[in-house]
Each structure stands twice: as C-alpha cells, then as structure tokens.
Enzyme design. Sequence first.
Site, PDB file in Angstrom:
ATOM      1  N   ASP A 114     103.937 -28.335  91.558  1.00 22.81           N
ATOM      2  CA  ASP A 114     103.476 -27.270  92.228  1.00 22.81           C
ATOM      3  C   ASP A 114     101.837 -27.129  92.282  1.00 22.81           C
ATOM      4  O   ASP A 114     101.292 -26.886  91.181  1.00 22.81           O
ATOM      5  CB  ASP A 114     104.136 -25.887  91.525  1.00 22.81           C
ATOM      6  CG  ASP A 114     103.657 -24.735  92.134  1.00 22.81           C
ATOM      7  OD1 ASP A 114     102.976 -24.627  92.982  1.00 22.81           O
ATOM      8  OD2 ASP A 114     104.502 -23.558  91.691  1.00 22.81           O
ATOM      9  N   VAL A 115     101.322 -27.167  93.536  1.00 27.49           N
ATOM     10  CA  VAL A 115      99.906 -26.945  93.612  1.00 27.49           C
ATOM     11  C   VAL A 115      99.406 -25.818  93.260  1.00 27.49           C
ATOM     12  O   VAL A 115      98.270 -25.910  92.981  1.00 27.49           O
ATOM     13  CB  VAL A 115      99.450 -27.574  94.864  1.00 27.49           C
ATOM     14  CG1 VAL A 115      99.753 -28.921  95.305  1.00 27.49           C
ATOM     15  CG2 VAL A 115     100.047 -26.480  95.992  1.00 27.49           C
ATOM     16  N   ASN A 161      96.593 -31.058 100.536  1.00 27.52           N
ATOM     17  CA  ASN A 161      97.045 -30.547 101.908  1.00 27.52           C
ATOM     18  C   ASN A 161      98.386 -29.627 101.948  1.00 27.52           C
ATOM     19  O   ASN A 161      98.604 -28.786 102.924  1.00 27.52           O
ATOM     20  CB  ASN A 161      97.594 -31.998 102.586  1.00 27.52           C
ATOM     21  CG  ASN A 161      98.622 -31.675 103.672  1.00 27.52           C
ATOM     22  OD1 ASN A 161      97.979 -31.436 104.757  1.00 27.52           O
ATOM     23  ND2 ASN A 161      99.937 -31.807 103.474  1.00 27.52           N
ATOM     24  N   ASP A 202     105.147 -33.246  96.056  1.00 30.87           N
ATOM     25  CA  ASP A 202     105.469 -32.055  96.945  1.00 30.87           C
ATOM     26  C   ASP A 202     106.330 -31.437  95.882  1.00 30.87           C
ATOM     27  O   ASP A 202     106.502 -31.901  94.686  1.00 30.87           O
ATOM     28  CB  ASP A 202     106.401 -32.560  98.101  1.00 30.87           C
ATOM     29  CG  ASP A 202     106.328 -31.487  99.033  1.00 30.87           C
ATOM     30  OD1 ASP A 202     106.712 -30.587  98.918  1.00 30.87           O
ATOM     31  OD2 ASP A 202     105.873 -31.793 100.343  1.00 30.87           O
ATOM     32  N   TYR A 256      96.453 -15.756 105.429  1.00 25.24           N
ATOM     33  CA  TYR A 256      96.188 -17.020 105.495  1.00 25.24           C
ATOM     34  C   TYR A 256      94.955 -17.601 106.184  1.00 25.24           C
ATOM     35  O   TYR A 256      94.249 -18.587 105.378  1.00 25.24           O
ATOM     36  CB  TYR A 256      97.456 -17.540 106.576  1.00 25.24           C
ATOM     37  CG  TYR A 256      97.377 -18.933 106.991  1.00 25.24           C
ATOM     38  CD1 TYR A 256      97.940 -19.784 106.131  1.00 25.24           C
ATOM     39  CD2 TYR A 256      96.983 -19.305 108.058  1.00 25.24           C
ATOM     40  CE1 TYR A 256      98.070 -21.115 106.423  1.00 25.24           C
ATOM     41  CE2 TYR A 256      96.944 -20.823 108.522  1.00 25.24           C
ATOM     42  CZ  TYR A 256      97.558 -21.853 107.813  1.00 25.24           C
ATOM     43  OH  TYR A 256      97.559 -23.046 108.055  1.00 25.24           O
ATOM     44  N   LYS A 275      91.915 -20.046 104.414  1.00 26.25           N
ATOM     45  CA  LYS A 275      91.505 -21.117 105.041  1.00 26.25           C
ATOM     46  C   LYS A 275      89.905 -21.090 105.550  1.00 26.25           C
ATOM     47  O   LYS A 275      89.152 -22.197 105.371  1.00 26.25           O
ATOM     48  CB  LYS A 275      92.374 -21.151 106.563  1.00 26.25           C
ATOM     49  CG  LYS A 275      93.824 -21.920 106.127  1.00 26.25           C
ATOM     50  CD  LYS A 275      94.074 -22.879 105.490  1.00 26.25           C
ATOM     51  CE  LYS A 275      95.451 -23.360 105.327  1.00 26.25           C
ATOM     52  NZ  LYS A 275      95.530 -24.610 104.529  1.00 26.25           N
TER      53      LYS A 275
HETATM   54  N1  LIG Z   1     101.456 -27.051 111.152  1.00 24.47           N
HETATM   55  C1  LIG Z   1     100.409 -26.256 111.676  1.00 24.47           C
HETATM   56  O1  LIG Z   1     100.402 -25.825 112.810  1.00 24.47           O
HETATM   57  C2  LIG Z   1      99.286 -26.378 110.822  1.00 24.47           C
HETATM   58  C3  LIG Z   1      98.074 -25.868 111.380  1.00 24.47           C
HETATM   59  C4  LIG Z   1      96.632 -25.481 110.665  1.00 24.47           C
HETATM   60  C5  LIG Z   1      96.623 -26.074 109.311  1.00 24.47           C
HETATM   61  N2  LIG Z   1      98.174 -26.375 108.837  1.00 24.47           N
HETATM   62  C6  LIG Z   1      98.139 -26.784 107.283  1.00 24.47           C
HETATM   63  O2  LIG Z   1      98.235 -28.036 107.177  1.00 24.47           O
HETATM   64  C7  LIG Z   1      99.038 -28.180 105.804  1.00 24.47           C
HETATM   65  C8  LIG Z   1     100.082 -29.007 106.068  1.00 24.47           C
HETATM   66  O3  LIG Z   1     100.819 -28.104 106.608  1.00 24.47           O
HETATM   67  P1  LIG Z   1     102.296 -29.060 107.505  1.00 24.47           P
HETATM   68  O4  LIG Z   1     101.940 -28.107 108.918  1.00 24.47           O
HETATM   69  O5  LIG Z   1     102.366 -30.176 107.518  1.00 24.47           O
HETATM   70  O6  LIG Z   1     103.479 -28.036 106.944  1.00 24.47           O
HETATM   71  P2  LIG Z   1     104.674 -28.288 106.574  1.00 24.47           P
HETATM   72  O7  LIG Z   1     105.340 -26.998 106.071  1.00 24.47           O
HETATM   73  O8  LIG Z   1     105.400 -29.490 107.104  1.00 24.47           O
HETATM   74  O9  LIG Z   1     104.356 -29.058 104.879  1.00 24.47           O
HETATM   75  C9  LIG Z   1     103.827 -28.270 103.793  1.00 24.47           C
HETATM   76  C10 LIG Z   1     104.078 -29.060 102.467  1.00 24.47           C
HETATM   77  O10 LIG Z   1     103.585 -28.211 101.366  1.00 24.47           O
HETATM   78  C11 LIG Z   1     104.538 -28.060 100.557  1.00 24.47           C
HETATM   79  N3  LIG Z   1     104.501 -26.972  99.592  1.00 24.47           N
HETATM   80  C12 LIG Z   1     104.458 -25.663  99.922  1.00 24.47           C
HETATM   81  N4  LIG Z   1     103.971 -25.033  99.007  1.00 24.47           N
HETATM   82  C13 LIG Z   1     103.820 -25.749  97.926  1.00 24.47           C
HETATM   83  C14 LIG Z   1     103.483 -25.519  96.382  1.00 24.47           C
HETATM   84  N5  LIG Z   1     103.539 -24.627  95.877  1.00 24.47           N
HETATM   85  N6  LIG Z   1     103.211 -26.940  95.908  1.00 24.47           N
HETATM   86  C15 LIG Z   1     103.463 -28.320  96.323  1.00 24.47           C
HETATM   87  N7  LIG Z   1     103.914 -28.361  97.556  1.00 24.47           N
HETATM   88  C16 LIG Z   1     103.966 -27.179  98.349  1.00 24.47           C
HETATM   89  C17 LIG Z   1     105.823 -27.983 101.340  1.00 24.47           C
HETATM   90  O11 LIG Z   1     107.036 -28.424 100.617  1.00 24.47           O
HETATM   91  C18 LIG Z   1     105.771 -28.991 102.679  1.00 24.47           C
HETATM   92  O12 LIG Z   1     106.527 -29.948 102.141  1.00 24.47           O
HETATM   93  C19 LIG Z   1      98.962 -27.127 105.151  1.00 24.47           C
HETATM   94  O13 LIG Z   1      97.941 -26.554 104.245  1.00 24.47           O
HETATM   95  C20 LIG Z   1      98.600 -25.717 106.324  1.00 24.47           C
HETATM   96  O14 LIG Z   1      98.324 -24.681 106.184  1.00 24.47           O
HETATM   97  C21 LIG Z   1      99.058 -26.533 109.515  1.00 24.47           C
END
Ligand SMILES: NC(=O)c1ccc[n+]([C@@H]2O[C@H](COP(=O)([O-])OP(=O)(O)OC[C@H]3O[C@@H](n4cnc5c(N)ncnc54)[C@H](O)[C@@H]3O)[C@@H](O)[C@H]2O)c1
Length: 248
Positions: free
Chosen positions: A56-57, A83, A37, A147, A151
């Site tokens: 940083d991804v 992810n 992360d 976004y 996706k």
């Molecule tokens: N929560 C939802 O409703 C939802 C719905 C559909 C898809 N998603 C997808 O699920 C995935 C995980 O999201 P989540 O819901 O767990 O959210 P979250 O915000 O809890 O987790 C996302 C993580 O990604 C990390 N991150 C952000 N930018 C980054 C970077 N540049 N480099 C490395 N890490 C980075 C953040 O620090 C965080 O820990 C994402 O791809 C999101 O788009 C989430």
Amino acid sequence: MFSLEGKVAVVTGGAGGIGLATVQRFRAAGAHVVMSDLGDHHAKADEVGAVFHACDVSNEAQVAALMHRALDEFGVLDIAVNNAGIVITGETILDASDETYRKQFDINLMSQVYGMREAAKRMKQGASIINTASLAANRVASGAGAYAAMKAATVSITRSGALELGPKGIRVNAISPSTTQTAMGWLNKYNTLASPMGRIAQPEEMAAVIHFLASDDASWVNGQTIAVDGGQMAGIPPEISQIVNESE
Ligand SMILES: NC(=O)c1ccc[n+]([C@@H]2O[C@H](COP(=O)([O-])OP(=O)(O)OC[C@H]3O[C@@H](n4cnc5c(N)ncnc54)[C@H](O)[C@@H]3O)[C@@H](O)[C@H]2O)c1
C-alpha cells in the site's frame, strides 16, 4: 539505445493500466522488475516475468519494504516508478469532504514522497525516479479539485527531488498524462474533442516516455514533468473552436 539491460526497477500500481504497460515495456528493454500493487498479483507478474510485491503506497514502512525487495532479489535498485494512484471526482470546493482530500493526499502525494525517499536511500549514482503526475496539475476538471491539487504538488515535489537528489547522481522526473484508457481513465465526448488527436491515450504511450526517462539516454533530463497529452495543453483544438463559433 534506451536499453535497460540488467537494470532493476520497481513499479507501483504495476498490476494495471499505465503501471502494467510500464512493467511490460521495462521487461522488453531488459530490466528486472518488481511489480507492486494492492492485493495478490503473483500470477500476472509471472506472466510478464516480474517479481510481485504487495504494497500500500500510502504506508511508508510498506514502501520501504518494497524498495528493499529489489535489493533482496537483484542486489541493486536503479529505477523507481511512483505511479499508483486514485481519483475521486464529483466533489466541488463547496462539498468535498476532508476525507476526500486526506485520502488523495496519502495515496497520490505521500506515496510519491515515500517512494522517492525510500528508493533514494537504496540507489546509487545513475539511478532514475519517475513520478506519475497528470494533465490535471495544469488543467483542472471541476469536481476533481483535490486530485488536481495533489498532482500539482507532484510536479513541485518532483522538482525538489531533482534538486536534492541530483548531487547523489539520482535524476527525478515526472510524466503528466492526459486521459488514458485504463480503469481510471474514461472515454467521453469531451476527452476526445479536447484532444487535437481526436482520441484518448493508450497506457503504452505513457510507458514509452517513462521508459525514456528511466534510461541512461535521459541522463541530462532532471526535474522535468513531461506532458504526454497528444498536444492537449497546446490550446483549443479546431473542433471545439468550431462548436463555440457555431453557437454564437
Ligand atoms: N488514466 C488516466 O486518464 C490518467 C490521467 C492522468 C494521470 N493518471 C495517473 O496515472 C497513474 C496510473 O493510473 P492508471 O490510469 O494506470 O489507473 P489504474 O486504476 O489502471 O491503475 C492504478 C493502480 O494503482 C493501484 N493503487 C491504488 N491505490 C493504491 C495504493 N494505496 N497502494 C498501491 N497501489 C494502489 C491500483 O490498484 C491500480 O492497479 C495514477 O497516478 C493516475 O493518477 C491517469
């Protein structure tokens, strides 16, 4: 069944939400995990028995170093979960800045290209890559077009990955979550009404499907994006139909 005993996994965005639930699930299934992360999450990784690696991804060199960390620590790389992601909302096609598109292009899409590329270079036959897409790939909320576009591209690039890495014995799949209770996912009336189950998802419910896709039990699942949405994409739930009917 669904054992990950002795397998080695990298999970990005692993310090929170769906990523952290996946790290915990993988550990419980017997995998060694490199949790990645932004920032410093060594303490959290220690708590769940994972190795932490900051990355940083959106930076390919950092993603390469991350995937390599799995080899340095454990000698192999069997599973990569791409992810990490961000969401920017409230900007329509009329007013969204180029920056909004570029930022989400880098963090939500290029991250997955880098993740697939840098993982696959280090993987052997039997490996599995899982990308996190979103229900937004198919059902767009207004104000979140950039976004949703990234996706949708994830769904497509997952198919390309499956086709091009399949001959090396590497499977590539994705999950498509509906709103999930994390820092990113928010609870509002629409999100519960839109779900036939009357609630939003928990991150553990996403991790369960990622676990299946990571396991050898999914050996014939390739190029798929699995909707993990409580049936939301099936159609219009009765409560919404009722509201519409009553308003007529
Ligand atoms: N929560 C939802 O409703 C939802 C719905 C559909 C898809 N998603 C997808 O699920 C995935 C995980 O999201 P989540 O819901 O767990 O959210 P979250 O915000 O809890 O987790 C996302 C993580 O990604 C990390 N991150 C952000 N930018 C980054 C970077 N540049 N480099 C490395 N890490 C980075 C953040 O620090 C965080 O820990 C994402 O791809 C999101 O788009 C989430």
